[in-house]
Design a protein around this motif. Structure first.
Motif, PDB file in Angstrom:
ATOM      1  N   LEU A 259       3.437  -2.603  -9.382  1.00  0.00           N
ATOM      2  CA  LEU A 259       2.710  -3.814  -9.790  1.00  0.00           C
ATOM      3  C   LEU A 259       1.205  -3.586  -9.765  1.00  0.00           C
ATOM      4  CD1 LEU A 259       4.737  -6.599  -7.937  1.00  0.00           C
ATOM      5  CD2 LEU A 259       4.609  -6.247 -10.417  1.00  0.00           C
ATOM      6  N   TRP A 260       0.756  -2.904  -8.710  1.00  0.00           N
ATOM      7  CA  TRP A 260      -0.679  -2.627  -8.582  1.00  0.00           C
ATOM      8  C   TRP A 260      -1.173  -1.761  -9.741  1.00  0.00           C
ATOM      9  CZ3 TRP A 260      -2.775   2.351  -7.424  1.00  0.00           C
ATOM     10  CH2 TRP A 260      -4.177   2.347  -7.259  1.00  0.00           C
ATOM     11  N   ALA A 261      -0.412  -0.721 -10.065  1.00  0.00           N
ATOM     12  CA  ALA A 261      -0.818   0.169 -11.158  1.00  0.00           C
ATOM     13  C   ALA A 261      -0.841  -0.572 -12.493  1.00  0.00           C
ATOM     14  CB  ALA A 261       0.119   1.369 -11.233  1.00  0.00           C
ATOM     15  N   ALA A 262       0.164  -1.415 -12.720  1.00  0.00           N
ATOM     16  CA  ALA A 262       0.252  -2.130 -13.999  1.00  0.00           C
ATOM     17  C   ALA A 262      -0.825  -3.189 -14.149  1.00  0.00           C
ATOM     18  CB  ALA A 262       1.631  -2.772 -14.127  1.00  0.00           C
ATOM     19  N   SER A 263      -1.286  -3.750 -13.014  1.00  0.00           N
ATOM     20  CA  SER A 263      -2.250  -4.848 -13.082  1.00  0.00           C
ATOM     21  C   SER A 263      -3.699  -4.396 -12.957  1.00  0.00           C
ATOM     22  CB  SER A 263      -1.961  -5.846 -11.956  1.00  0.00           C
ATOM     23  OG  SER A 263      -2.209  -5.250 -10.685  1.00  0.00           O
ATOM     24  N   ASN A 264      -3.914  -3.083 -12.733  1.00  0.00           N
ATOM     25  CA  ASN A 264      -5.268  -2.565 -12.516  1.00  0.00           C
ATOM     26  C   ASN A 264      -5.972  -3.273 -11.363  1.00  0.00           C
ATOM     27  OD1 ASN A 264      -5.511  -0.489 -14.542  1.00  0.00           O
ATOM     28  ND2 ASN A 264      -5.496  -2.132 -16.073  1.00  0.00           N
ATOM     29  N   GLY A 265      -5.219  -3.533 -10.283  1.00  0.00           N
ATOM     30  CA  GLY A 265      -5.779  -4.196  -9.120  1.00  0.00           C
ATOM     31  C   GLY A 265      -6.749  -3.308  -8.368  1.00  0.00           C
ATOM     32  N   PRO A 266      -7.527  -3.889  -7.447  1.00  0.00           N
ATOM     33  CA  PRO A 266      -8.518  -3.132  -6.684  1.00  0.00           C
ATOM     34  C   PRO A 266      -7.852  -2.269  -5.609  1.00  0.00           C
ATOM     35  CG  PRO A 266      -8.419  -5.379  -5.890  1.00  0.00           C
ATOM     36  CD  PRO A 266      -7.513  -5.323  -7.084  1.00  0.00           C
ATOM     37  N   ALA A 267      -8.635  -1.368  -5.018  1.00  0.00           N
ATOM     38  CA  ALA A 267      -8.118  -0.517  -3.949  1.00  0.00           C
ATOM     39  C   ALA A 267      -8.000  -1.279  -2.636  1.00  0.00           C
ATOM     40  CB  ALA A 267      -9.022   0.703  -3.760  1.00  0.00           C
ATOM     41  N   GLU A 268      -8.812  -2.328  -2.459  1.00  0.00           N
ATOM     42  CA  GLU A 268      -8.803  -3.115  -1.228  1.00  0.00           C
ATOM     43  C   GLU A 268      -8.858  -4.600  -1.563  1.00  0.00           C
ATOM     44  OE1 GLU A 268     -12.042  -1.872   1.215  1.00  0.00           O
ATOM     45  OE2 GLU A 268     -11.257   0.148   1.541  1.00  0.00           O
ATOM     46  N   GLY A 269      -8.437  -5.418  -0.596  1.00  0.00           N
ATOM     47  CA  GLY A 269      -8.519  -6.854  -0.771  1.00  0.00           C
ATOM     48  C   GLY A 269      -7.335  -7.427  -1.522  1.00  0.00           C
ATOM     49  N   PRO A 270      -7.466  -8.663  -2.065  1.00  0.00           N
ATOM     50  CA  PRO A 270      -6.372  -9.290  -2.804  1.00  0.00           C
ATOM     51  C   PRO A 270      -5.917  -8.421  -3.972  1.00  0.00           C
ATOM     52  CG  PRO A 270      -8.086 -10.895  -2.317  1.00  0.00           C
ATOM     53  CD  PRO A 270      -8.635  -9.554  -1.928  1.00  0.00           C
ATOM     54  N   ASN A 271      -4.592  -8.307  -4.120  1.00  0.00           N
ATOM     55  CA  ASN A 271      -3.959  -7.529  -5.191  1.00  0.00           C
ATOM     56  C   ASN A 271      -4.162  -6.018  -5.049  1.00  0.00           C
ATOM     57  OD1 ASN A 271      -2.884  -9.815  -6.593  1.00  0.00           O
ATOM     58  ND2 ASN A 271      -4.941 -10.217  -7.378  1.00  0.00           N
ATOM     59  N   SER A 272      -4.584  -5.582  -3.873  1.00  0.00           N
ATOM     60  CA  SER A 272      -4.652  -4.150  -3.573  1.00  0.00           C
ATOM     61  C   SER A 272      -3.246  -3.664  -3.198  1.00  0.00           C
ATOM     62  CB  SER A 272      -5.592  -3.903  -2.396  1.00  0.00           C
ATOM     63  OG  SER A 272      -5.042  -4.466  -1.209  1.00  0.00           O
ATOM     64  N   PRO A 273      -3.029  -2.342  -3.097  1.00  0.00           N
ATOM     65  CA  PRO A 273      -1.711  -1.860  -2.671  1.00  0.00           C
ATOM     66  C   PRO A 273      -1.254  -2.461  -1.353  1.00  0.00           C
ATOM     67  CG  PRO A 273      -2.984  -0.050  -3.566  1.00  0.00           C
ATOM     68  CD  PRO A 273      -3.914  -1.228  -3.499  1.00  0.00           C
ATOM     69  N   ALA A 274      -2.147  -2.515  -0.347  1.00  0.00           N
ATOM     70  CA  ALA A 274      -1.766  -3.064   0.958  1.00  0.00           C
ATOM     71  C   ALA A 274      -1.388  -4.539   0.851  1.00  0.00           C
ATOM     72  CB  ALA A 274      -2.910  -2.875   1.956  1.00  0.00           C
ATOM     73  N   ASP A 275      -2.160  -5.297   0.098  1.00  0.00           N
ATOM     74  CA  ASP A 275      -1.880  -6.718  -0.076  1.00  0.00           C
ATOM     75  C   ASP A 275      -0.546  -6.928  -0.778  1.00  0.00           C
ATOM     76  OD1 ASP A 275      -2.573  -9.607  -0.212  1.00  0.00           O
ATOM     77  OD2 ASP A 275      -2.729  -9.213  -2.361  1.00  0.00           O
ATOM     78  N   LEU A 276      -0.280  -6.153  -1.818  1.00  0.00           N
ATOM     79  CA  LEU A 276       0.958  -6.322  -2.575  1.00  0.00           C
ATOM     80  C   LEU A 276       2.174  -5.849  -1.787  1.00  0.00           C
ATOM     81  CD1 LEU A 276      -0.284  -5.272  -6.117  1.00  0.00           C
ATOM     82  CD2 LEU A 276       0.387  -7.559  -5.366  1.00  0.00           C
ATOM     83  N   VAL A 277       2.012  -4.829  -0.947  1.00  0.00           N
ATOM     84  CA  VAL A 277       3.117  -4.382  -0.101  1.00  0.00           C
ATOM     85  C   VAL A 277       3.550  -5.507   0.830  1.00  0.00           C
ATOM     86  CG1 VAL A 277       3.669  -2.915   1.882  1.00  0.00           C
ATOM     87  CG2 VAL A 277       2.761  -1.891  -0.190  1.00  0.00           C
ATOM     88  N   VAL A 278       2.584  -6.143   1.474  1.00  0.00           N
ATOM     89  CA  VAL A 278       2.902  -7.244   2.388  1.00  0.00           C
ATOM     90  C   VAL A 278       3.584  -8.380   1.625  1.00  0.00           C
ATOM     91  CG1 VAL A 278       1.909  -9.036   3.864  1.00  0.00           C
ATOM     92  CG2 VAL A 278       1.104  -6.675   4.045  1.00  0.00           C
ATOM     93  N   ARG A 279       3.045  -8.736   0.467  1.00  0.00           N
ATOM     94  CA  ARG A 279       3.636  -9.822  -0.316  1.00  0.00           C
ATOM     95  C   ARG A 279       5.052  -9.493  -0.763  1.00  0.00           C
ATOM     96  NH1 ARG A 279      -0.835 -10.882  -4.757  1.00  0.00           N
ATOM     97  NH2 ARG A 279       0.833 -12.143  -5.654  1.00  0.00           N
TER      98      ARG A 279
END
Length: 206
Positions: free
Chosen positions: A177-197
């Motif tokens: 999801l992170w790769a497809a959405s071009n999310g940031p490395a940190e903060g909301p929509n980052s890999p860590a944030d999306l893993v928790v969600r």
């Protein structure tokens, strides 16, 4: 009382092999992300990695397979975090915190961007996608074995299997999801944030 098992450390030669394998993986991943897998050859990967083609094929059977160490590194860090925990089935918060720590301890911002490009390239490359799915299946099996070791003889085999599948799947989905959405490395929509969600959505362990 039995003596503690000595820590077996890799030899210098083994460490150099691991470093060479990871250098090749990073180079291949960067080239695939930039140019696409079809445009990149094993000869180009070897040349830019500073190794002979013969050496390249000692570490990987195909150009796609050469990226495996880079893609697997995060799962290995996460499994190590889980294995270091209490001798019981981790609760949801512990799965989440272990995943977040492994992400923070791992890839540099440059490596994350390369990984993003690699995951995007998989959409049009079946061979690369097969490597990704194989790595994730192996991570799920390794997690299942780790959980069984932590729980011991009282393990509920059904619960362990489902928990391992849900936890490993949450990380895979989060990164995709992170790769497809071009999310940031940190903060909301980052890999860590999306893993928790994702883990909370999949209800990993109570």
């Amino acid at each position: 009382m039995s003596a503690a098992h000595p820590i077996v450390r890799p030899t210098l030669a083994e460490r150099r092999k691991q470093e060479t394998r990871m250098d090749i993986a990073r180079t291949a991943a960067r080239l695939f992300a930039e140019y696409g897998t079809a445009a990149v050859t094993a000869e180009q990967i070897a040349s830019e990695s500073g190794v002979a083609l013969r050496t390249f094929y000692r570490y990987a059977r195909t150009k796609e397979e050469s990226v495996e160490p880079m893609l697997a590194a995060g799962a290995q860090r996460w499994l190590a975090e889980i294995a270091a925990g209490p001798h019981r089935l981790p609760i949801a918060d512990e799965f989440e915190s272990a995943a977040v720590r492994s992400l923070k301890l791992g890839d540099s911002p440059d490596d994350l961007e390369i990984t993003r490009g690699l995951l995007q390239a998989m959409e049009t490359d079946p061979a690369l996608r097969a490597i990704w799915h194989r790595i994730n299946m192996e991570a799920e099996r390794d997690l299942h074995r780790t959980l069984a070791s932590l729980v011991g003889s009282q393990a509920d085999l059904f619960q362990l299997r489902v928990t391992a599948a849900a936890a490993a799947g949450a990380i895979r989905v989060a990164l995709e999801l992170w790769a497809a959405s071009n999310g940031p490395a940190e903060g909301p929509n980052s890999p860590a944030d999306l893993v928790v969600r994702c883990m909370r959505q999949l209800h990993v362990a109570d």
